[in-house]
Design a protein around this motif. Structure first.
Motif, PDB file in Angstrom:
ATOM      1  N   ALA A 142     -75.315  58.662  62.026  1.00  0.00           N
ATOM      2  CA  ALA A 142     -75.837  59.883  62.641  1.00  0.00           C
ATOM      3  C   ALA A 142     -75.880  59.745  64.158  1.00  0.00           C
ATOM      4  O   ALA A 142     -75.503  60.670  64.890  1.00  0.00           O
ATOM      5  N   THR A 143     -76.308  58.591  64.645  1.00  0.00           N
ATOM      6  CA  THR A 143     -76.373  58.352  66.083  1.00  0.00           C
ATOM      7  C   THR A 143     -74.981  58.350  66.701  1.00  0.00           C
ATOM      8  O   THR A 143     -74.769  58.881  67.800  1.00  0.00           O
ATOM      9  N   LEU A 144     -74.016  57.778  65.989  1.00  0.00           N
ATOM     10  CA  LEU A 144     -72.636  57.759  66.473  1.00  0.00           C
ATOM     11  C   LEU A 144     -72.100  59.186  66.635  1.00  0.00           C
ATOM     12  O   LEU A 144     -71.488  59.523  67.652  1.00  0.00           O
ATOM     13  N   VAL A 145     -72.364  60.035  65.650  1.00  0.00           N
ATOM     14  CA  VAL A 145     -71.920  61.433  65.723  1.00  0.00           C
ATOM     15  C   VAL A 145     -72.596  62.142  66.896  1.00  0.00           C
ATOM     16  O   VAL A 145     -71.938  62.833  67.690  1.00  0.00           O
ATOM     17  N   LEU A 146     -73.904  61.974  67.031  1.00  0.00           N
ATOM     18  CA  LEU A 146     -74.631  62.628  68.117  1.00  0.00           C
ATOM     19  C   LEU A 146     -74.169  62.114  69.484  1.00  0.00           C
ATOM     20  O   LEU A 146     -74.000  62.891  70.419  1.00  0.00           O
ATOM     21  N   ALA A 147     -73.948  60.808  69.601  1.00  0.00           N
ATOM     22  CA  ALA A 147     -73.482  60.234  70.864  1.00  0.00           C
ATOM     23  C   ALA A 147     -72.085  60.734  71.216  1.00  0.00           C
ATOM     24  O   ALA A 147     -71.771  60.941  72.386  1.00  0.00           O
ATOM     25  N   HIS A 148     -71.262  60.962  70.198  1.00  0.00           N
ATOM     26  CA  HIS A 148     -69.915  61.484  70.442  1.00  0.00           C
ATOM     27  C   HIS A 148     -69.974  62.908  71.014  1.00  0.00           C
ATOM     28  O   HIS A 148     -69.244  63.249  71.924  1.00  0.00           O
ATOM     29  N   HIS A 149     -70.882  63.719  70.468  1.00  0.00           N
ATOM     30  CA  HIS A 149     -70.962  65.123  70.880  1.00  0.00           C
ATOM     31  C   HIS A 149     -71.836  65.354  72.105  1.00  0.00           C
ATOM     32  O   HIS A 149     -71.695  66.388  72.771  1.00  0.00           O
ATOM     33  N   ALA A 150     -72.740  64.430  72.388  1.00  0.00           N
ATOM     34  CA  ALA A 150     -73.640  64.588  73.540  1.00  0.00           C
ATOM     35  C   ALA A 150     -73.896  63.230  74.196  1.00  0.00           C
ATOM     36  O   ALA A 150     -75.024  62.733  74.204  1.00  0.00           O
ATOM     37  N   PRO A 151     -72.846  62.605  74.759  1.00  0.00           N
ATOM     38  CA  PRO A 151     -73.014  61.262  75.325  1.00  0.00           C
ATOM     39  C   PRO A 151     -74.009  61.208  76.484  1.00  0.00           C
ATOM     40  O   PRO A 151     -74.643  60.172  76.697  1.00  0.00           O
ATOM     41  N   THR A 153     -76.873  62.635  76.655  1.00  0.00           N
ATOM     42  CA  THR A 153     -78.250  62.549  76.174  1.00  0.00           C
ATOM     43  C   THR A 153     -78.464  61.417  75.174  1.00  0.00           C
ATOM     44  O   THR A 153     -79.575  60.933  75.028  1.00  0.00           O
ATOM     45  N   TRP A 154     -77.408  60.989  74.496  1.00  0.00           N
ATOM     46  CA  TRP A 154     -77.563  59.942  73.490  1.00  0.00           C
ATOM     47  C   TRP A 154     -77.113  58.581  73.982  1.00  0.00           C
ATOM     48  O   TRP A 154     -77.536  57.567  73.430  1.00  0.00           O
ATOM     49  N   GLY A 155     -76.256  58.543  74.987  1.00  0.00           N
ATOM     50  CA  GLY A 155     -75.765  57.263  75.480  1.00  0.00           C
ATOM     51  C   GLY A 155     -74.928  56.577  74.418  1.00  0.00           C
ATOM     52  O   GLY A 155     -74.424  57.201  73.492  1.00  0.00           O
ATOM     53  N   GLU A 156     -74.804  55.268  74.568  1.00  0.00           N
ATOM     54  CA  GLU A 156     -74.059  54.500  73.569  1.00  0.00           C
ATOM     55  C   GLU A 156     -74.893  54.387  72.307  1.00  0.00           C
ATOM     56  O   GLU A 156     -76.101  54.141  72.377  1.00  0.00           O
ATOM     57  N   PRO A 157     -74.268  54.539  71.146  1.00  0.00           N
ATOM     58  CA  PRO A 157     -75.032  54.330  69.912  1.00  0.00           C
ATOM     59  C   PRO A 157     -75.623  52.926  69.897  1.00  0.00           C
ATOM     60  O   PRO A 157     -74.966  51.965  70.298  1.00  0.00           O
ATOM     61  N   ALA A 158     -76.889  52.820  69.473  1.00  0.00           N
ATOM     62  CA  ALA A 158     -77.567  51.531  69.434  1.00  0.00           C
ATOM     63  C   ALA A 158     -78.417  51.437  68.184  1.00  0.00           C
ATOM     64  O   ALA A 158     -78.786  52.457  67.587  1.00  0.00           O
ATOM     65  N   ASP A 159     -78.724  50.201  67.791  1.00  0.00           N
ATOM     66  CA  ASP A 159     -79.633  50.042  66.660  1.00  0.00           C
ATOM     67  C   ASP A 159     -81.061  50.253  67.165  1.00  0.00           C
ATOM     68  O   ASP A 159     -81.292  50.509  68.348  1.00  0.00           O
ATOM     69  N   ARG A 160     -82.042  50.115  66.291  1.00  0.00           N
ATOM     70  CA  ARG A 160     -83.418  50.448  66.653  1.00  0.00           C
ATOM     71  C   ARG A 160     -83.960  49.562  67.774  1.00  0.00           C
ATOM     72  O   ARG A 160     -84.814  49.955  68.539  1.00  0.00           O
ATOM     73  N   SER A 161     -83.429  48.335  67.896  1.00  0.00           N
ATOM     74  CA  SER A 161     -83.898  47.448  68.952  1.00  0.00           C
ATOM     75  C   SER A 161     -83.181  47.694  70.273  1.00  0.00           C
ATOM     76  O   SER A 161     -83.457  47.039  71.259  1.00  0.00           O
ATOM     77  N   GLY A 162     -82.218  48.637  70.281  1.00  0.00           N
ATOM     78  CA  GLY A 162     -81.517  48.948  71.503  1.00  0.00           C
ATOM     79  C   GLY A 162     -80.175  48.245  71.645  1.00  0.00           C
ATOM     80  O   GLY A 162     -79.505  48.389  72.661  1.00  0.00           O
ATOM     81  N   VAL A 163     -79.797  47.455  70.648  1.00  0.00           N
ATOM     82  CA  VAL A 163     -78.516  46.745  70.694  1.00  0.00           C
ATOM     83  C   VAL A 163     -77.398  47.731  70.373  1.00  0.00           C
ATOM     84  O   VAL A 163     -77.439  48.417  69.351  1.00  0.00           O
ATOM     85  N   PRO A 164     -76.371  47.837  71.278  1.00  0.00           N
ATOM     86  CA  PRO A 164     -75.267  48.781  71.011  1.00  0.00           C
ATOM     87  C   PRO A 164     -74.589  48.505  69.669  1.00  0.00           C
ATOM     88  O   PRO A 164     -74.412  47.347  69.285  1.00  0.00           O
ATOM     89  N   VAL A 165     -74.280  49.580  68.977  1.00  0.00           N
ATOM     90  CA  VAL A 165     -73.564  49.482  67.698  1.00  0.00           C
ATOM     91  C   VAL A 165     -72.091  49.590  68.005  1.00  0.00           C
ATOM     92  O   VAL A 165     -71.658  50.551  68.643  1.00  0.00           O
ATOM     93  N   PRO A 166     -71.298  48.602  67.565  1.00  0.00           N
ATOM     94  CA  PRO A 166     -69.863  48.675  67.863  1.00  0.00           C
ATOM     95  C   PRO A 166     -69.207  49.873  67.171  1.00  0.00           C
ATOM     96  O   PRO A 166     -69.575  50.237  66.064  1.00  0.00           O
ATOM     97  N   ALA A 167     -68.238  50.474  67.873  1.00  0.00           N
ATOM     98  CA  ALA A 167     -67.483  51.575  67.282  1.00  0.00           C
ATOM     99  C   ALA A 167     -66.637  51.042  66.159  1.00  0.00           C
ATOM    100  O   ALA A 167     -66.133  49.936  66.212  1.00  0.00           O
ATOM    101  N   ARG A 168     -66.490  51.834  65.108  1.00  0.00           N
ATOM    102  CA  ARG A 168     -65.691  51.378  63.958  1.00  0.00           C
ATOM    103  C   ARG A 168     -64.289  51.838  64.074  1.00  0.00           C
ATOM    104  O   ARG A 168     -63.926  52.783  64.574  1.00  0.00           O
TER     105      ARG A 168
END
Length: 168
Positions: A142-151, A153-168
């Motif tokens: 969900a965060t990846l989709v939101l970050a794609h459409h609104a970078p 405001t969402w920035g890079e997708p990250a896990d709950r601790s703030g660690v960036p989630v790698p793009a698949r």
């Protein structure tokens, strides 16, 4: 064939449409969150305002309204309630008297910690039927989709601790 409860069953075309499913899930999640916040007399918008002030520091009302996508006219009522409860202060900007600068008070910071503890205790809420690994995958997707459409405001997708989630 008579299926128990079939009078209330949504049409299959809706149950299989991702946009419809996500709208219903968003409504369920929003209500869950609103129920938790109402127990301390705070709305979801007021919670958002407190979060902005905690993370970014004092800010003018217009900037907070823009960050949270709240109409600036509507923001005034939310701010009035927070100020009445002494959770924030509102002062005229000395450089531009038209602007109101909002700041979090110590009581507001304590309230925000209490709210975050309350919300943490109520997690995973509507997603409780999913195992933890599926909840994390859902959040990441969900965060990846939101970050794609609104970078912006969402920035890079990250896990709950703030660690960036790698793009698949």
């Amino acid at each position: 064939m008579d299926v128990p409860g079939s009078d209330a069953l949504l049409p299959a075309v809706l149950r299989n449409r991702p946009s419809f499913v996500l709208l219903r899930l968003a409504a369920l999640s929003r209500q869950h969150c609103a129920d938790q916040l109402s127990s301390v007399g705070i709305s979801q918008h007021q919670h958002g305002i407190l979060c902005c002030l905690q993370e970014y520091g004092p800010a003018c009302q217009r900037d907070i309204a823009a960050r949270l996508s709240i109409d600036s006219g509507d923001l005034v009522a939310f701010v009035d309630g927070l100020q009445k409860d002494e959770l924030i202060t509102r002062q005229r900007d000395e450089r531009d008297r038209r602007r109101q600068i909002l700041s979090l008070t110590p009581a507001g910071a304590r309230m925000l910690r209490h709210i975050e503890d309350l919300l943490d205790a109520s997690e995973p809420g509507p997603l409780e039927v999913l195992p933890e690994d599926q909840r994390q995958e859902f959040l990441a997707a969900a965060t990846l989709v939101l970050a794609h459409h609104a970078p912006d405001t969402w920035g890079e997708p990250a896990d709950r601790s703030g660690v960036p989630v790698p793009a698949r």
